[in-house]
Design a protein around this motif. Structure first.
Motif, PDB file in Angstrom:
ATOM      1  N   SER A  70       1.078  -1.097  -0.042  1.00  0.00           N
ATOM      2  CA  SER A  70      -0.109  -0.011  -0.086  1.00  0.00           C
ATOM      3  C   SER A  70       0.909   1.198  -0.008  1.00  0.00           C
ATOM      4  CB  SER A  70      -0.888  -0.145   1.164  1.00  0.00           C
ATOM      5  OG  SER A  70      -1.920   1.014   1.356  1.00  0.00           O
ATOM      6  N   ALA A  71       0.330   2.266   0.415  1.00  0.00           N
ATOM      7  CA  ALA A  71       0.961   3.305   0.525  1.00  0.00           C
ATOM      8  C   ALA A  71       1.936   3.917   1.677  1.00  0.00           C
ATOM      9  CB  ALA A  71       0.404   4.703   0.412  1.00  0.00           C
ATOM     10  N   ASP A  72       1.592   3.204   2.676  1.00  0.00           N
ATOM     11  CA  ASP A  72       2.411   3.347   4.058  1.00  0.00           C
ATOM     12  C   ASP A  72       2.144   1.923   4.896  1.00  0.00           C
ATOM     13  OD1 ASP A  72       3.880   4.638   6.080  1.00  0.00           O
ATOM     14  OD2 ASP A  72       2.403   6.229   6.111  1.00  0.00           O
ATOM     15  N   TRP A  73       2.818   2.096   5.999  1.00  0.00           N
ATOM     16  CA  TRP A  73       2.673   0.971   7.173  1.00  0.00           C
ATOM     17  C   TRP A  73       1.213   1.046   7.842  1.00  0.00           C
ATOM     18  CZ3 TRP A  73       6.069  -2.886   7.450  1.00  0.00           C
ATOM     19  CH2 TRP A  73       7.423  -2.766   6.953  1.00  0.00           C
ATOM     20  N   PHE A  74       0.656   0.290   7.979  1.00  0.00           N
ATOM     21  CA  PHE A  74      -0.600   0.162   8.663  1.00  0.00           C
ATOM     22  C   PHE A  74      -1.389  -1.026   8.957  1.00  0.00           C
ATOM     23  CE2 PHE A  74      -2.311   1.299   4.714  1.00  0.00           C
ATOM     24  CZ  PHE A  74      -3.484   0.561   4.564  1.00  0.00           C
ATOM     25  N   VAL A  82      -1.331  -6.693   7.769  1.00  0.00           N
ATOM     26  CA  VAL A  82      -0.682  -5.529   7.437  1.00  0.00           C
ATOM     27  C   VAL A  82      -0.122  -4.998   6.295  1.00  0.00           C
ATOM     28  CG1 VAL A  82       1.869  -4.903   8.410  1.00  0.00           C
ATOM     29  CG2 VAL A  82       0.683  -6.314   9.721  1.00  0.00           C
ATOM     30  N   ALA A  83      -0.543  -3.793   6.135  1.00  0.00           N
ATOM     31  CA  ALA A  83       0.030  -3.207   4.870  1.00  0.00           C
ATOM     32  C   ALA A  83       1.544  -2.584   4.899  1.00  0.00           C
ATOM     33  CB  ALA A  83      -1.050  -1.993   4.468  1.00  0.00           C
ATOM     34  N   GLY A 121       1.826  -6.600  16.183  1.00  0.00           N
ATOM     35  CA  GLY A 121       1.164  -6.253  17.415  1.00  0.00           C
ATOM     36  C   GLY A 121      -0.370  -6.087  17.219  1.00  0.00           C
ATOM     37  N   HIS A 122      -0.543  -4.985  16.290  1.00  0.00           N
ATOM     38  CA  HIS A 122      -1.805  -4.616  15.772  1.00  0.00           C
ATOM     39  C   HIS A 122      -2.669  -5.654  15.145  1.00  0.00           C
ATOM     40  CE1 HIS A 122      -1.262  -0.277  16.788  1.00  0.00           C
ATOM     41  NE2 HIS A 122      -0.133  -0.206  16.053  1.00  0.00           N
ATOM     42  N   ALA A 123      -1.928  -6.370  14.354  1.00  0.00           N
ATOM     43  CA  ALA A 123      -2.978  -7.479  13.672  1.00  0.00           C
ATOM     44  C   ALA A 123      -3.352  -8.538  14.533  1.00  0.00           C
ATOM     45  CB  ALA A 123      -1.993  -7.943  12.568  1.00  0.00           C
ATOM     46  N   ILE A 124      -2.622  -9.072  15.485  1.00  0.00           N
ATOM     47  CA  ILE A 124      -2.909  -9.718  16.632  1.00  0.00           C
ATOM     48  C   ILE A 124      -3.975  -9.333  17.489  1.00  0.00           C
ATOM     49  CG2 ILE A 124      -1.129  -9.635  18.300  1.00  0.00           C
ATOM     50  CD1 ILE A 124      -0.926 -12.596  18.337  1.00  0.00           C
ATOM     51  N   ASP A 125      -3.799  -8.132  17.663  1.00  0.00           N
ATOM     52  CA  ASP A 125      -4.967  -7.600  18.306  1.00  0.00           C
ATOM     53  C   ASP A 125      -6.251  -7.657  17.818  1.00  0.00           C
ATOM     54  OD1 ASP A 125      -6.009  -5.870  20.427  1.00  0.00           O
ATOM     55  OD2 ASP A 125      -4.946  -4.121  20.022  1.00  0.00           O
ATOM     56  N   ASN A 126      -6.317  -7.362  16.429  1.00  0.00           N
ATOM     57  CA  ASN A 126      -7.514  -7.636  15.634  1.00  0.00           C
ATOM     58  C   ASN A 126      -7.843  -8.858  15.465  1.00  0.00           C
ATOM     59  OD1 ASN A 126      -7.412  -4.884  15.198  1.00  0.00           O
ATOM     60  ND2 ASN A 126      -6.119  -4.779  13.220  1.00  0.00           N
ATOM     61  N   ALA A 127      -6.845  -9.930  15.304  1.00  0.00           N
ATOM     62  CA  ALA A 127      -7.381 -11.144  14.875  1.00  0.00           C
ATOM     63  C   ALA A 127      -7.983 -12.012  16.226  1.00  0.00           C
ATOM     64  CB  ALA A 127      -5.875 -12.092  14.718  1.00  0.00           C
TER      65      ALA A 127
END
Length: 352
Positions: A70-74, A82-83, A121-127
């Motif tokens: 994508s255009a950035d990390w997020f 994760v992008a 860390g964000h992704a596992i929070d969502n998962a």
């Protein structure tokens, strides 16, 4: 834009060098991001993502985030993925990123892995919808808090772990969670010893217990949705970087100019004198400590102001008009005034 050719030794298809790889920056900037044709497959990112998955596997986690360019990390809300910024998928795009932004975020293996662990860390929070847990909210704070445009870190706080630069854990409860996860995941981080006398240890111990609880458990959110993939980004690289520079403030502010020009000189008769940028760099540490003691401001905050002044003095090609001793006194007074005028107004907070 990038076609494929068959590798006769393996029978697989390998991407050809894209046509734009040889273009000058000015021509490349007019290309739309959706027309780049780059992929994670076949790039250096493949190795780094495999390394991240091995780290997750070693912890007994069956969590498998997905990735896209994508255009950035997020990591989007409610998406266990994760992008990754497109420029990391090709050396020519990394070169353009450096020319436009002065650095390549995630451009070294070590830096890339640090960011990947954070985003994981964000992704596992969502998962596993962890932000809904009451204890998680008590430890890190509520996720519903609005993200600020800027934040003012407290560099000496021991309530937050240190992973990414700029004390990023302090910017928002979700970033605190992601940073704590990243420290916990990092191989050989020895976090129990590193944070032994820090309040942040409580967060790491909570993370350790939480991840042990999740070990072997399948993700509860399994969507493989990709948000803002590069194939749908129709703006040009030029428009992308214009917006990015505005956001991160790479186009340096000029509100130092008047004071710098009063103190230093660009007149021909001073052309052989010491450059002002070099002079400021030489006195940087001493002056920073002195003014921090006078004003009560953090040395880090003052150092950011000094860094901007060095860059601006260099751009203006300023030099000392007289002795170093006299310049040091005048510069210390000027910097003290700048500190009081600008730092207390919050203008120099660190951008997210």
């Amino acid at each position: 834009m990038a076609s494929e050719q068959t590798d006769t030794s393996t029978g697989t298809s390998a991407p050809q060098t894209p046509e734009w790889a040889g273009w000058p920056d000015e021509r490349l900037l007019d290309l739309r991001i959706c027309d780049l044709g780059v992929t994670i497959e076949g790039s250096v990112l493949e190795t780094r993502l495999a390394d991240l998955q091995r780290e997750l596997d070693a912890r007994g986690l069956v969590f498998q985030p997905h990735f896209w360019l994508s255009a950035d990390w997020f990591s989007p809300d409610a998406v266990p993925g994760v992008a990754i910024p497109f420029y990391l998928a090709h050396p020519r795009l990394e070169k353009l990123e450096r020319a436009q932004m002065l650095e390549v975020e995630g451009g070294t293996p070590e830096w890339c892995m640090k960011i990947l662990r954070h985003e994981a860390g964000h992704a596992i929070d969502n998962a596993y919808t962890l932000r809904r847990r009451r204890r998680r909210q008590q430890i890190f704070g509520p996720s519903y808090m609005q993200y600020p445009d800027y934040y003012t870190p407290k560099p000496y706080s021991k309530s937050f772990v240190l992973h990414l630069d700029a004390w990023y854990a302090q910017s928002h409860p979700d970033e605190d969670f992601a940073e704590t996860f990243a420290v916990w995941l990092t191989p050989d981080s020895d976090w129990r010893t590193r944070y032994a006398d820090w309040p942040a240890l409580k967060k790491l111990e909570y993370m350790d217990g939480l991840m042990k609880e999740l070990a072997g458990k399948a993700m509860t959110v399994r969507t493989r949705r990709k948000v803002e993939p590069i194939g749908g980004i129709r703006k040009t690289l030029r428009a992308h970087y214009e917006r990015k520079r505005r956001h991160y403030g790479v186009e340096h502010p000029h509100f130092y100019d008047r004071d710098l020009r009063r103190l230093f000189s660009d007149r021909p008769e001073h052309a052989t004198n010491m450059k002002a940028a070099r002079f400021i760099a030489r006195v940087r540490k001493e002056v920073r400590r002195m003014i921090a003691g006078w004003t009560g401001e953090y040395q880090y905050t003052i150092d950011q102001l000094l860094e901007n002044m060095i860059k601006r003095a260099n751009e203006l090609n300023l030099r000392l008009p007289g002795s170093e001793e006299h310049a040091k006194l005048d510069f210390t007074i000027m910097l003290t005034v700048q500190t009081m005028n600008y730092l207390h107004s919050g203008r120099h907070r660190v951008a997210l």
